[in-house]
Design a protein around this motif. Structure first.
Motif, PDB file in Angstrom:
ATOM      1  N   GLY A  19      23.247  19.590  53.262  1.00  0.00           N
ATOM      2  CA  GLY A  19      23.749  20.964  53.278  1.00  0.00           C
ATOM      3  C   GLY A  19      23.705  21.587  54.655  1.00  0.00           C
ATOM      4  O   GLY A  19      24.033  22.764  54.818  1.00  0.00           O
ATOM      5  N   ASP A  44      28.356  17.910  55.934  1.00  0.00           N
ATOM      6  CA  ASP A  44      28.067  18.837  54.842  1.00  0.00           C
ATOM      7  C   ASP A  44      28.502  20.270  55.131  1.00  0.00           C
ATOM      8  O   ASP A  44      28.130  21.189  54.400  1.00  0.00           O
ATOM      9  CB  ASP A  44      26.565  18.832  54.523  1.00  0.00           C
ATOM     10  CG  ASP A  44      26.143  17.576  53.787  1.00  0.00           C
ATOM     11  OD1 ASP A  44      27.017  16.894  53.211  1.00  0.00           O
ATOM     12  OD2 ASP A  44      24.940  17.264  53.787  1.00  0.00           O
ATOM     13  N   ARG A  67      29.708  25.412  52.544  1.00  0.00           N
ATOM     14  CA  ARG A  67      29.403  24.034  52.149  1.00  0.00           C
ATOM     15  C   ARG A  67      30.451  23.523  51.163  1.00  0.00           C
ATOM     16  O   ARG A  67      31.179  24.302  50.549  1.00  0.00           O
ATOM     17  CB  ARG A  67      28.022  24.003  51.500  1.00  0.00           C
ATOM     18  CG  ARG A  67      26.918  24.400  52.453  1.00  0.00           C
ATOM     19  CD  ARG A  67      25.606  24.473  51.730  1.00  0.00           C
ATOM     20  NE  ARG A  67      24.525  24.767  52.642  1.00  0.00           N
ATOM     21  CZ  ARG A  67      23.425  25.415  52.287  1.00  0.00           C
ATOM     22  NH1 ARG A  67      23.268  25.827  51.045  1.00  0.00           N
ATOM     23  NH2 ARG A  67      22.476  25.633  53.178  1.00  0.00           N
ATOM     24  N   PRO A  68      30.518  22.198  50.971  1.00  0.00           N
ATOM     25  CA  PRO A  68      31.515  21.629  50.047  1.00  0.00           C
ATOM     26  C   PRO A  68      31.413  22.158  48.617  1.00  0.00           C
ATOM     27  O   PRO A  68      32.423  22.207  47.905  1.00  0.00           O
ATOM     28  CB  PRO A  68      31.224  20.126  50.094  1.00  0.00           C
ATOM     29  CG  PRO A  68      30.623  19.900  51.435  1.00  0.00           C
ATOM     30  CD  PRO A  68      29.796  21.140  51.703  1.00  0.00           C
ATOM     31  N   ASP A  69      30.220  22.563  48.179  1.00  0.00           N
ATOM     32  CA  ASP A  69      30.074  23.071  46.810  1.00  0.00           C
ATOM     33  C   ASP A  69      30.461  24.538  46.673  1.00  0.00           C
ATOM     34  O   ASP A  69      30.317  25.126  45.603  1.00  0.00           O
ATOM     35  CB  ASP A  69      28.645  22.844  46.299  1.00  0.00           C
ATOM     36  CG  ASP A  69      27.592  23.648  47.042  1.00  0.00           C
ATOM     37  OD1 ASP A  69      27.939  24.454  47.955  1.00  0.00           O
ATOM     38  OD2 ASP A  69      26.390  23.482  46.726  1.00  0.00           O
ATOM     39  N   GLY A  70      30.956  25.143  47.767  1.00  0.00           N
ATOM     40  CA  GLY A  70      31.408  26.531  47.727  1.00  0.00           C
ATOM     41  C   GLY A  70      30.340  27.544  48.069  1.00  0.00           C
ATOM     42  O   GLY A  70      30.628  28.737  48.127  1.00  0.00           O
ATOM     43  N   THR A  71      29.106  27.111  48.286  1.00  0.00           N
ATOM     44  CA  THR A  71      28.046  28.043  48.659  1.00  0.00           C
ATOM     45  C   THR A  71      28.096  28.319  50.162  1.00  0.00           C
ATOM     46  O   THR A  71      28.647  27.532  50.940  1.00  0.00           O
ATOM     47  CB  THR A  71      26.647  27.503  48.280  1.00  0.00           C
ATOM     48  OG1 THR A  71      26.421  26.275  48.988  1.00  0.00           O
ATOM     49  CG2 THR A  71      26.538  27.276  46.779  1.00  0.00           C
ATOM     50  N   THR A  72      27.517  29.448  50.537  1.00  0.00           N
ATOM     51  CA  THR A  72      27.430  29.806  51.942  1.00  0.00           C
ATOM     52  C   THR A  72      25.968  29.902  52.349  1.00  0.00           C
ATOM     53  O   THR A  72      25.081  30.065  51.506  1.00  0.00           O
ATOM     54  CB  THR A  72      28.118  31.154  52.235  1.00  0.00           C
ATOM     55  OG1 THR A  72      27.483  32.174  51.466  1.00  0.00           O
ATOM     56  CG2 THR A  72      29.604  31.092  51.907  1.00  0.00           C
TER      57      THR A  72
END
Length: 113
Positions: A19, A44, A67-72
């Motif tokens: 991440g 990541d 990040r790739p999962d949409g989190t910042t």
């Protein structure tokens, strides 16, 4: 040291935790009149930005990344600019997350070639 960071590319010398930035991350720096900013991506990090100021060999900036999962995630970093024996620049960083727990150190430098 007064060498400008403007137009320089930096890469991490080691991978960080998942991440975060890693060896596949590329930073494109800009500098003008004591202001420093950069865009970065790779590994990541889908997209990241940093912005801050430079006084002599010290850069003080805030960063934010997607990040790739949409989190910042966001944080604060102080970097020391040094010159390697071969003339490339290195940034020795001390950082602290502000959006989550954690802190550490890292190093980025101009790639060879």
């Amino acid at each position: 040291m007064a060498r400008s960071l403007d137009g320089l590319v930096f890469v991490p010398t080691a991978d960080q935790a998942p991440g975060q930035v890693g060896r596949q991350t590329r930073f494109e720096y800009h500098e003008q009149d004591g202001r420093v900013w950069a865009e970065y991506s790779g590994g990541d990090v889908v997209k990241g930005h940093l912005i801050g100021t430079r006084a002599d060999d010290t850069i003080d900036f805030r960063y934010v990344q997607l990040r790739p999962d949409g989190t910042t995630a966001s944080g604060h970093c102080v970097s020391r600019v040094t010159e390697l024996p071969d003339g490339r620049l290195r940034l020795e960083e001390t950082w602290t997350w502000e959006s989550q727990d954690g802190s550490g150190t890292s190093t980025v430098e101009q790639p060879l070639g």
